[in-house]
Design an enzyme around this catalytic site. Structure first.
Site, PDB file in Angstrom:
ATOM      1  N   HIS A 122       0.828  -1.213   0.000  1.00  0.00           N
ATOM      2  CA  HIS A 122       0.000   0.000   0.000  1.00  0.00           C
ATOM      3  C   HIS A 122       0.860   1.260   0.000  1.00  0.00           C
ATOM      4  CE1 HIS A 122      -3.138  -2.785   0.918  1.00  0.00           C
ATOM      5  NE2 HIS A 122      -2.608  -3.094   2.090  1.00  0.00           N
ATOM      6  N   HIS A 176      -6.800  -4.533  -1.237  1.00  0.00           N
ATOM      7  CA  HIS A 176      -6.051  -5.789  -1.234  1.00  0.00           C
ATOM      8  C   HIS A 176      -6.390  -6.649  -2.434  1.00  0.00           C
ATOM      9  CE1 HIS A 176      -6.333  -4.524   2.976  1.00  0.00           C
ATOM     10  NE2 HIS A 176      -5.114  -4.977   3.060  1.00  0.00           N
TER      11      HIS A 176
END
Ligand SMILES: Nc1ncnc2c1ncn2[C@@H]1O[C@H](COP(=O)(O)OP(=O)(O)O)[C@@H](O)[C@H]1O
Ligand SMILES: Nc1ncnc2c1ncn2[C@@H]1O[C@H](COP(=O)(O)OP(=O)(O)O)[C@@H](O)[C@H]1O
Ligand SMILES: [Mg+2]
Ligand SMILES: [Mg+2]
Ligand SMILES: [Mg+2]
Ligand SMILES: [Mg+2]
Lengths: 210, 330, 330, 210
Positions: free
Chosen positions: C56, C218
């Site tokens: 991320h 995700h």
């Protein structure tokens, strides 16, 4: 047998139409050895020219080409914008305020255009650019300018295509294609292709029918 | 083609509208599509402008602001801007002491900036132009278009902008920009092609196990296609030609710039930076400053470029000087 | 799979090594894979930490530094970090007045942070945890895992970090973080799947004319697959559910955050921002602050998310407070 | 008929081996309704456990499981790390320092493990998680724990698989799969699958040959 502004405007319009039709083809050629925009660039410019063509048709041939050149310079960008822009600008300057254009005057103007392109872009014959189509085309037209116009225009278009094809196997030495080095060989140059379309448009629009 | 756009034709206009809204404290966007520093022109300050095709964001528009550019001229995607833009930008940032054009070495950019400079000169504005040409993937030769201007341009804009902020004069700024050009080298690689919105499909085809070494920032294919390699091998393949070209030598201090091309996640850039640091360390070259991120991109292309700039105290001081733009700020 | 990596197994370690080298002035990287502010612990200052799976970036490691996080705990790619990391980070930033854990609402993150907090408590460190759960794509229900923590987390870390820098106490910081959570909403969409390096292939298949609305960060598929739409339509599809959820009302001042998911070029984010600004303007909601860029990503996923935070004077002041981290700086 | 530490260590080793073999399958299941890492996570943890297994084989069953649990907690992360970690930790705590494990003691330990997982994850039966495989497995083993060990283990494994399959058509209410809402229905749960592998490993490793 002099050519009128309206006829020249038709030729410019024909060129614009064919560029629009060849937009994808030119862009695909530019994908292989450039940055995939030549058709997009030329179409943006010639579409803008088309919008002022009705007005230009009213004036003299010099103004037609000068305005066409300026419009290309201020809408196309890239390498082709200043080059085609300069080409048409010089055509216009060369013709000045002549109300009608003889083939000989046109030959002089085309020569001025070609020299403008070479001065602006600094490309030599064999560098694999539009100059390789433009040079033989202008030379062929010059050679035939005292004879039959249709024949001279046909010879110019054929010479443009010949020049375009001659440099296909060659390694580019100017423009983006030169970054590819050896890998540019074997690919047809987008600018030489659009220049061939230009001379084909002149041939087909200006040919004396019959 | 999958992009967050409305139509290819409106992409640049809408991007500029978004930038104007997001960064109204820094910039204003004016016709014909130029991004101008909010407080320009500033009397007595040399204006510094740059420009080029769009698709390289944040370059150049993201670098307009305090301590960097006074204006940027974004062309259509991957297409040099038109002289009208550079002329308008030159006028908009003219504080009476001249304007510097930082031009990347592409035939189109050169010619369009040249025309603009002629027109600006005719309008009584003194213009100097410096051409950035730092891409070692391209042979430097009088017989070709010469090297492309790539990552070094970002560093030049920062450094020259810092000096301009301190009211250096036009000749000094041009010389400084040339000094950056003389000391900076770059090279890039691509894992994937980019897709030009108006073209609608990838510029080049590339296999799942292939990469392009020596790409530019316009989706031009590179000089060489190779089998996909590890990050370490790729870093080596870029770093060594860069180091050998200048050449960078033992004892040199450098700014090391690892740049993402638009579709590359940051996590990967740090992997590349780690290896680059090891390579430089092994050659006795010190990284005095660094920049890691996507600053000069090629639309959605996955890949990276490396830029090294040899530093001296002057360049370090100017690099460290305050900058407040949309994309670089300290 | 095309990535600038060496092996999936070494990716996170090598990324951290690169970060440590690039940002030695800001951070240090310690065993077991934690990123700690260089000058931590600072006596009398509450430590603020966060963490989560890697992939991320720049979140969270890029937010360690002055005015934001004191430490970050990166797990394996898309996998919550292990309690050992949060425990070590908690100890490393403990200035004697407690540590705040900012936890994104994922089952794994919650449980691993919970175990770490138990262990830290046993070691005599006072810990408070605040759970971020701002993703309106997920129904907020007691019967499910609840909403995911997404873009709001970035804003919370900035704001809470600013207050911590001014030595606010643990209870105050926890309340402030909760206040951000109570006023922030997000939603994301994907044009493409991401590819988890260890998996080696895209997480989901998606057609050339399809998109996923309501994705997390995700590579989880979204709640709905739709036909590809324009940027304006997509912006609307994200903004309206966000606005309606809180709801944001006429007269509200907001921070508008347009975020790229890793494979999205900046040019596209400004197109989205432009439309978002128009939508908010049409509803009488004022954008008082904004953030446009890729700050909470999903590896190489192409797509974007929108986050809106309702602001008051306190939040604006804290947002504007100085921050000096790898990814956010002013 | 008590079970030794070595036998239990073999069972853990079998589990590790099968997880490694099923790594891709579990990750693929997690791609559909999660984040594509369950196989990777479990394999990372069980590989780490394998490295300390030789040592653990020397100690008592309680320590074997406690250390296995702690290793999982500190290497797996994600949801499965704390859950499987807690499961083994509770197994270990329940067994304490018992040198040998009777089926009845094992049943008690498995029950403690299950309750630990439920306390940590707060999932209920039918939420579509590993709990849905673990609960029937533990219940089946409890029911048979006073009879033949092999039979009881076989029943537990069968019950785990049954539980796993029972929730495949169901909409997930816990873990990442719950984000999908209706779209999670029809997909087999990765955690329930790895739990089934766990009970199959116990069955195959601990079965009294002959
Ligand atoms: N220096 C030059 N002189 C003449 N023609 C050139 C030169 N450089 C490039 N060209 C021509 O321009 C064409 C490319 O035009 P275009 O794609 O529109 O611009 P760009 O290269 O900036 O993207 C080439 O195919 C070539 O024929
Ligand atoms: N609250 C919970 N209780 C029990 N099991 C759960 C819970 N949440 C998730 N799980 C299980 O964990 C599995 C996913 O594990 P894994 O993929 O390793 O972790 P993550 O979801 O963090 O990526 C799911 O398939 C499910 O069986
Ligand atoms: Mg081109
Ligand atoms: Mg171009
Ligand atoms: Mg995970
Ligand atoms: Mg998972």
């Amino acid at each position: 047998m002099a050519i009128t502004t309206a006829e020249l405007a038709d030729a410019v319009d024909t060129f614009a139409g064919r560029i629009h039709a060849a937009k994808e083809e030119l862009t695909t050629l530019d994908s292989a050895i450039g940055d995939a925009d030549h058709g997009i660039n030329m179409d943006r410019g010639m579409s803008a020219v088309r919008e002022i063509l009705r007005e230009l048709r009213q004036g003299d041939p010099g103004a037609l080409f000068t305005q066409t050149g300026m419009k290309l310079i201020s809408t196309v960008g890239g390498a082709s914008g200043p080059l085609y822009g300069t080409f048409f600008l010089r055509l216009g300057t060369s013709l000045g305020e002549t109300p009608e254009v003889t083939p000989r005057r046109l030959a002089e103007a085309l020569r001025a255009g070609l020299e403008g392109v070479k001065a602006r872009g600094k490309a030599e014959l064999g560098d694999k650019t539009m100059v390789d189509a433009m040079t033989p085309a202008v030379e062929a037209f010059e050679a035939g300018a005292d004879g039959d116009l249709t024949t001279a225009l046909a010879a110019a278009a054929t010479a443009a295509a010949g020049g375009r094809d001659r440099v296909t196997p060659v390694v580019a030495r100017k423009g983006r294609a030169s970054y590819l080095g050896e890998r540019s060989a074997g690919h047809q140059d987008p600018g030489a292709t659009s220049t061939t379309i230009l001379f084909e448009s002149l041939r087909d629009a200006l040919a004396v029918t019959g | 083609m999958k992009k967050l756009i409305n139509t290819p034709e409106r992409l640049v206009d809408e991007e500029l509208a978004g930038m104007a809204l997001a960064h109204a404290d820094l910039i204003r966007v004016e016709e014909p599509n130029i991004i101008v520093r909010r407080d320009a022109p500033r009397k007595g300050k040399v204006g510094v402008i740059s420009g080029g095709g769009s698709g390289h964001e944040p370059m150049h528009g993201g670098f307009v602001g305090l301590g960097m550019l006074d204006a940027a001229c974004p062309g259509a995607v991957f297409t040099s801007p038109v002289p009208d833009q550079m002329l308008a930008a030159t006028k908009a940032v003219n504080g009476g002491v001249g304007v510097l054009h930082i031009v990347k070495n592409y035939t189109g950019d050169i010619m369009n900036f040249e025309i603009a400079a002629e027109l600006a000169g005719a309008a009584g504005i003194e213009v100097k132009s410096v051409v950035m040409a730092d891409d070692v993937a391209v042979k430097d030769s009088l017989w070709t278009a010469g090297r492309r201007g790539v990552g070094g341009t970002v560093l030049a804009e920062k450094i020259v902008g810092a000096a301009a902020e301190k009211n250096a004069d036009l000749a000094t700024l041009a010389a400084l920009c040339q000094k950056v050009q003389d000391n900076v080298r770059s090279m890039g690689m691509a894992l994937t092609s980019c897709t030009v919105p108006a073209a609608g499909k990838p510029t080049f085809e590339i296999g799942d196990d292939e990469m392009e070494i020596g790409v530019g920032i316009h989706g031009e294919p590179g000089r060489e296609r190779r089998k996909l390699a590890t990050a370490d091998e790729i870093t080596e393949a870029l770093a060594v030609p860069i180091i050998d070209d200048l050449p960078f030598k033992r004892g040199d201090r450098v700014l090391a710039f690892v740049n993402g091309l638009g579709g590359t996640p940051l996590i990967e850039l740090y992997v590349v930076y780690r290896k680059l640091a090891a390579i430089l360390d092994g050659r006795g070259i010190t990284i005095a400053r660094n920049l890691v991120g996507s600053y000069i991109t090629s639309l959605d292309m996955a890949g990276c470029s490396i830029t090294l700039l040899r530093l001296d105290d002057e360049l370090i001081r100017l690099w460290d000087a305050p900058v407040h733009t949309a994309a670089l700020r300290w």
